[in-house]
Scaffold this motif. Structure first.
Motif, PDB file in Angstrom:
ATOM      1  N   LEU A 260     -21.433  60.740 -10.698  1.00  0.00           N
ATOM      2  CA  LEU A 260     -22.674  61.261  -9.617  1.00  0.00           C
ATOM      3  C   LEU A 260     -23.973  61.156 -10.580  1.00  0.00           C
ATOM      4  CD1 LEU A 260     -23.253  62.500  -6.934  1.00  0.00           C
ATOM      5  CD2 LEU A 260     -22.872  64.624  -8.026  1.00  0.00           C
TER       6      LEU A 260
ATOM      7  N   LEU B  35     -27.047  58.799  -9.527  1.00  0.00           N
ATOM      8  CA  LEU B  35     -28.395  59.143  -9.311  1.00  0.00           C
ATOM      9  C   LEU B  35     -29.378  58.514 -10.048  1.00  0.00           C
ATOM     10  CD1 LEU B  35     -28.014  63.213  -9.063  1.00  0.00           C
ATOM     11  CD2 LEU B  35     -29.180  61.599  -7.595  1.00  0.00           C
ATOM     12  N   LEU B  36     -28.980  58.292 -11.398  1.00  0.00           N
ATOM     13  CA  LEU B  36     -30.247  57.636 -12.232  1.00  0.00           C
ATOM     14  C   LEU B  36     -30.137  56.225 -12.244  1.00  0.00           C
ATOM     15  CD1 LEU B  36     -29.044  59.157 -15.772  1.00  0.00           C
ATOM     16  CD2 LEU B  36     -31.018  59.916 -14.210  1.00  0.00           C
TER      17      LEU B  36
ATOM     18  N   ALA C  31     -32.682  45.320 -19.081  1.00  0.00           N
ATOM     19  CA  ALA C  31     -31.894  46.374 -18.121  1.00  0.00           C
ATOM     20  C   ALA C  31     -32.544  46.725 -16.911  1.00  0.00           C
ATOM     21  CB  ALA C  31     -31.489  47.513 -18.832  1.00  0.00           C
ATOM     22  N   LYS C  32     -34.154  46.821 -17.116  1.00  0.00           N
ATOM     23  CA  LYS C  32     -34.477  47.449 -15.666  1.00  0.00           C
ATOM     24  C   LYS C  32     -34.418  46.456 -14.614  1.00  0.00           C
ATOM     25  CE  LYS C  32     -39.263  46.184 -17.290  1.00  0.00           C
ATOM     26  NZ  LYS C  32     -39.207  44.828 -16.501  1.00  0.00           N
TER      27      LYS C  32
ATOM     28  N   PHE D 106     -31.896  45.043 -13.627  1.00  0.00           N
ATOM     29  CA  PHE D 106     -30.665  45.250 -12.905  1.00  0.00           C
ATOM     30  C   PHE D 106     -29.790  46.561 -12.381  1.00  0.00           C
ATOM     31  CE2 PHE D 106     -30.520  41.484 -16.204  1.00  0.00           C
ATOM     32  CZ  PHE D 106     -30.362  40.417 -15.297  1.00  0.00           C
ATOM     33  N   LEU D 107     -30.495  47.512 -13.343  1.00  0.00           N
ATOM     34  CA  LEU D 107     -30.214  48.840 -12.581  1.00  0.00           C
ATOM     35  C   LEU D 107     -31.146  49.305 -11.511  1.00  0.00           C
ATOM     36  CD1 LEU D 107     -29.727  50.533 -16.163  1.00  0.00           C
ATOM     37  CD2 LEU D 107     -27.949  49.369 -14.837  1.00  0.00           C
ATOM     38  N   ARG D 108     -30.538  49.974 -10.683  1.00  0.00           N
ATOM     39  CA  ARG D 108     -31.428  50.482  -9.581  1.00  0.00           C
ATOM     40  C   ARG D 108     -32.368  51.650 -10.003  1.00  0.00           C
ATOM     41  NH1 ARG D 108     -28.714  53.375  -6.555  1.00  0.00           N
ATOM     42  NH2 ARG D 108     -26.572  53.055  -7.829  1.00  0.00           N
ATOM     43  N   ARG D 109     -33.437  51.796  -9.461  1.00  0.00           N
ATOM     44  CA  ARG D 109     -34.359  52.907  -9.600  1.00  0.00           C
ATOM     45  C   ARG D 109     -33.825  54.280  -9.469  1.00  0.00           C
ATOM     46  NH1 ARG D 109     -38.600  53.732  -6.684  1.00  0.00           N
ATOM     47  NH2 ARG D 109     -37.988  52.940  -4.874  1.00  0.00           N
ATOM     48  N   PRO D 110     -34.084  55.083 -10.338  1.00  0.00           N
ATOM     49  CA  PRO D 110     -33.368  56.579 -10.069  1.00  0.00           C
ATOM     50  C   PRO D 110     -33.610  57.264  -8.939  1.00  0.00           C
ATOM     51  CG  PRO D 110     -34.614  56.208 -12.486  1.00  0.00           C
ATOM     52  CD  PRO D 110     -34.873  55.148 -11.409  1.00  0.00           C
ATOM     53  N   PHE D 111     -32.632  58.107  -8.436  1.00  0.00           N
ATOM     54  CA  PHE D 111     -32.763  58.950  -7.282  1.00  0.00           C
ATOM     55  C   PHE D 111     -32.984  57.920  -5.820  1.00  0.00           C
ATOM     56  CE2 PHE D 111     -34.292  60.928 -11.267  1.00  0.00           C
ATOM     57  CZ  PHE D 111     -33.337  62.022 -11.334  1.00  0.00           C
TER      58      PHE D 111
ATOM     59  N   THR E  38     -30.299  56.517  -4.528  1.00  0.00           N
ATOM     60  CA  THR E  38     -28.838  56.338  -4.064  1.00  0.00           C
ATOM     61  C   THR E  38     -28.633  57.497  -2.945  1.00  0.00           C
ATOM     62  OG1 THR E  38     -26.428  56.543  -4.473  1.00  0.00           O
ATOM     63  CG2 THR E  38     -27.745  57.698  -5.901  1.00  0.00           C
TER      64      THR E  38
ATOM     65  N   VAL F  90     -25.558  58.468  -2.554  1.00  0.00           N
ATOM     66  CA  VAL F  90     -23.907  58.695  -3.010  1.00  0.00           C
ATOM     67  C   VAL F  90     -24.206  60.274  -2.979  1.00  0.00           C
ATOM     68  CG1 VAL F  90     -22.370  58.912  -4.753  1.00  0.00           C
ATOM     69  CG2 VAL F  90     -23.568  56.784  -4.077  1.00  0.00           C
ATOM     70  N   PRO F  91     -25.083  61.061  -3.687  1.00  0.00           N
ATOM     71  CA  PRO F  91     -24.836  62.627  -4.056  1.00  0.00           C
ATOM     72  C   PRO F  91     -24.636  63.440  -2.383  1.00  0.00           C
ATOM     73  CG  PRO F  91     -26.543  61.647  -5.365  1.00  0.00           C
ATOM     74  CD  PRO F  91     -26.102  60.509  -4.372  1.00  0.00           C
TER      75      PRO F  91
ATOM     76  N   LEU G  83     -21.263  62.708  -1.380  1.00  0.00           N
ATOM     77  CA  LEU G  83     -20.444  63.555  -1.949  1.00  0.00           C
ATOM     78  C   LEU G  83     -20.465  64.946  -1.418  1.00  0.00           C
ATOM     79  CD1 LEU G  83     -20.505  62.019  -5.694  1.00  0.00           C
ATOM     80  CD2 LEU G  83     -18.778  61.468  -3.709  1.00  0.00           C
TER      81      LEU G  83
ATOM     82  N   PRO H 127     -16.133  51.637  -3.653  1.00  0.00           N
ATOM     83  CA  PRO H 127     -16.535  52.473  -4.523  1.00  0.00           C
ATOM     84  C   PRO H 127     -16.633  53.707  -3.622  1.00  0.00           C
ATOM     85  CG  PRO H 127     -17.331  50.572  -5.324  1.00  0.00           C
ATOM     86  CD  PRO H 127     -16.852  50.254  -3.972  1.00  0.00           C
ATOM     87  N   LYS H 128     -17.649  53.457  -2.825  1.00  0.00           N
ATOM     88  CA  LYS H 128     -18.334  54.626  -1.887  1.00  0.00           C
ATOM     89  C   LYS H 128     -17.143  55.463  -1.129  1.00  0.00           C
ATOM     90  CE  LYS H 128     -21.868  54.064   0.820  1.00  0.00           C
ATOM     91  NZ  LYS H 128     -23.166  53.895   1.498  1.00  0.00           N
TER      92      LYS H 128
ATOM     93  N   ILE I 125     -14.851  57.179  -3.715  1.00  0.00           N
ATOM     94  CA  ILE I 125     -15.343  58.410  -4.431  1.00  0.00           C
ATOM     95  C   ILE I 125     -15.634  59.453  -3.470  1.00  0.00           C
ATOM     96  CG2 ILE I 125     -17.735  57.709  -4.434  1.00  0.00           C
ATOM     97  CD1 ILE I 125     -16.069  59.116  -7.632  1.00  0.00           C
TER      98      ILE I 125
END
Lengths: 444, 444
Positions: free
Chosen positions: A423, A427-428, B4-5, B7-12, B14, B16-17, B20, B193-194, B197
């Motif tokens: 999680l 989130l990050l 890296a920036k 390829f990774l999504r911006r924080p907060f 998603t 998903v939380p 969940l 995955p979603k 989880i």
């Protein structure tokens, strides 16, 4: 309403048995290849445990060993150069790209070069996992048999590549279910019956071969004596949060290290291995038992809690030792992985998780927050959380660690900490590591 | 190559939380509902163990009990009549049809009617599983919360229904991983995955609630003392072949029994329950401990090998008793399931597998083919093979039995026998049981 015969198929019309026999055959072959790969690396690393203390005691030989290292670097560069894209790193991003139809592989040259190249660099003690290479070799064996021996359709070739992936991981860690779950959770994201049953057949037969070589225990056997008491479950939340943060840090650092290496234009890519190969020498001279994948380190952390050695080691060493080892392994495993050589990150991630777990466990025990008996529980839970978050594959992590510890009593604690770590990473903005590595390599 | 920036999504960013948290909430609710359901059925069955011997000793009360049975039948018919299609059987085929968009369900009336109807028929001692109803109730709770409380999108409603399915089975058997694997292997055939989880979150929180009610052990705890020695692995092949043949027989008989019941036009469908409800009375008078799901029977088979009671029971009874019980449970669980009442086949299949295992084990031990210590191993392997083949869900069977026995040391033997049973069933033309039941009900 109609009777049974209208709904069941006619007997003996299925192609499943043929596919299963093929899967079992490639599973056995992969089990053999991987067992030899594991066996040689294990023996080499054990030789290093003897060699490095000898070099430390007789420094006059170090320069000779350095020359030998240069020779290995040149040998590796010759082996990997013609297929650099396929041979660098764990190979899992390339396997994903192949299955997505993004990439074509010439199976035989890549297979033998990964085998020999992987053996050479891992045997020098670099912090590399053999799991990724085993998975890639599994997929290549599946492809090779499908194309050249069974002469399958396109669809069946894919099925055998998938079965090979499961067999590769199963044989690498002697954990058949983890092999299959890695396939469905990380690679295919689907759970089609035919795919899974052929993967299970290949994984189980590959595991059978490793049993002949190494016995029935997983490659890393971490038996847990005591259950974590329910009133200590708060510790799982702490472990989960920190593991999630660290997993995100790992993802960023790995991608950025790889990017930085790509800027290192002064040395041609196939010679990048010289960086970790030279750096490993002082590390080996200082801490020989940190070298390699490294099963030995996890094993010794697991069975010799540092906390009880406080008197011997002095005031703060119980916390300093794992922190130093963690940083050392974190940095050096990144450098090893990103230098375009055939080796993976799977076991190095588990080792980092175990070191993190050691830090947690010693702090918790030192502060009197959990019973001393639960030292090992925290290590295992931390390994699962860290691996599960970085791969974004909670099930693979839980199943793998469960097969390693040999009991299902830790499933719920593992689920809780993996869940929280996942999680936090989500989130990050973290992503599945092999997916972003694949994209970074230029695939879709 | 990029850093890296890129390829990774911006924080907060998603969702998903949120998902969940929703999954955990419905998991807790489902855990509560299922725990009460289990608790009441367990107590009622224990009451029957006392009641039937009393009736046998005081036959003058049997006619009164028969009248009471008629009253229950009428009550059940009132409850199920308005939603007969949704309420008959385990409910899993209906859940599949709903997720495929083939069927619309009005969640609340079906939920409470399944709960009360299922309680009534199971408490009378019919050979029904509560797992199917729990899975269906889980899906309905997910749907209800998605529609009425969280006001989700269509896609998220589906995710919460799936999470509810996993939570339902997890709570029914206190085995969280088995809940998730049932979902992916039997229902969705995907491993997104979603979806997984959120299913894991719901399954774990549902399991936590059952821990409060029933403790940390699985609903059926079958600890195994000894490993099956490798030289006895041939026995797994025998078990696998016979379990595969019997699984095919089970599929044919179940579909044909359901078809025959549909021909029984003289009694309206909602009253079909009278057939098993009357038949259970003589069975209960003769063998009260065979009644129900039945955990008690498996437990007693597991801990009291019949082989050692030979002197007490006479020459052939060691083999006759399990054969008679097997046939009795086979026939009567078919009749119970097919009489359009709310109850499943999951646990009855496991009981049949255990009885089959008892037959194997006693024969093998009697002939001196395996050590006496391995009596329980054969039972467990046989349960896994029979369930895995009938459901065509080898992973669910292996994970469930592993969670039940509490150790992973039997994984390889289970894989082997499940694999063979699956293969035999596939060769004969068997299909996943819930798929064919769904088709027989008229869905696609």
């Amino acid at each position: 309403m109609k009777p049974a015969k209208d709904f069941l198929r006619r007997p003996f019309t299925t192609r499943v048995p043929e596919l299963l026999v093929q899967s079992i055959i490639i599973g056995l072959i992969i089990g053999m290849i991987v067992s030899i790969f594991r066996f040689v690396i294990d023996k080499s690393i054990h030789f290093l445990y003897f060699l490095y203390p000898y070099l430390a005691a007789h420094p006059q030989w170090i320069s000779l060993y350095t020359i030998f290292t240069f020779f290995i670097c040149i040998l590796v560069s010759k082996i990997i150069k013609p297929y650099l894209l396929d041979l660098s790193g764990s190979g899992i991003p390339q396997v994903e790209a192949t299955l997505m139809g993004e990439h074509e592989v010439n199976w035989f040259p890549v297979l033998w070069r990964k085998f020999v190249g992987g053996l050479l660099v891992s045997s020098m003690g670099l912090f590399l996992g053999r799991e990724g290479p085993c998975i890639q070799m599994g997929a290549l064996v599946g492809q090779g048999f499908a194309e050249n021996i069974f002469e399958c359709s396109e669809e069946d070739r894919r099925l055998l590549q998938c079965a090979g992936i499961a067999a590769g991981l199963s044989a690498a860690v002697s954990a058949p279910l983890a092999g299959v779950f890695f396939l469905v959770e990380v690679i295919t994201h689907s759970f089609k019956p035919k795919e899974c049953i052929s993967a299970l057949g290949a994984a189980a037969s590959a595991d059978l071969v490793t049993i002949i070589f190494f016995g029935t225990r997983p490659c890393l056997y971490l038996p847990i004596a005591k259950k974590l008491p329910v009133h200590s479950y708060w510790s799982l939340i702490t472990v989960g949060i920190v593991a999630g943060l660290m997993a995100y840090g790992y993802q960023r650092s790995l991608l950025n290290t790889k990017w930085l290496f790509s800027k290192l234009k002064i040395i041609p890519m196939q010679y990048h291995s010289i960086v970790p190969l030279l750096l490993v020498i002082p590390i080996g001279l200082a801490f020989p038992h940190v070298l390699g994948g490294s099963h030995y380190l996890i094993d010794s952390l697991f069975h010799n809690p540092l906390i009880i050695q406080e008197e011997k080691l002095g005031q703060l060493s119980w916390i300093l030792i794992p922190v130093v080892f963690f940083l050392l392994r974190l940095i050096f495993s990144m450098i090893s992985y990103c230098s375009s050589i055939p080796g993976g990150t799977f076991m190095p991630i588990l080792v980092l998780g175990a070191l993190m777990g050691t830090i947690f466990a010693t702090v918790f025990i030192h502060l009197g927050l959990i019973p001393t008996d639960n030292y090992t529980n925290i290590i295992v839970v931390s390994m699962a959380a860290y691996l599960g978050a970085i791969l974004r594959a909670p099930f693979t992590a839980i199943i793998l660690l469960t097969e390693m510890i040999g009991t299902v009593e830790q499933v719920l604690p593992m689920i809780m900490s993996v869940f929280i770590a996942y999680l936090i990473l989500a989130l990050l903005g973290g992503e599945p590591i092999y997916t972003v590595l694949r994209k970074q390599m230029g695939f879709k």
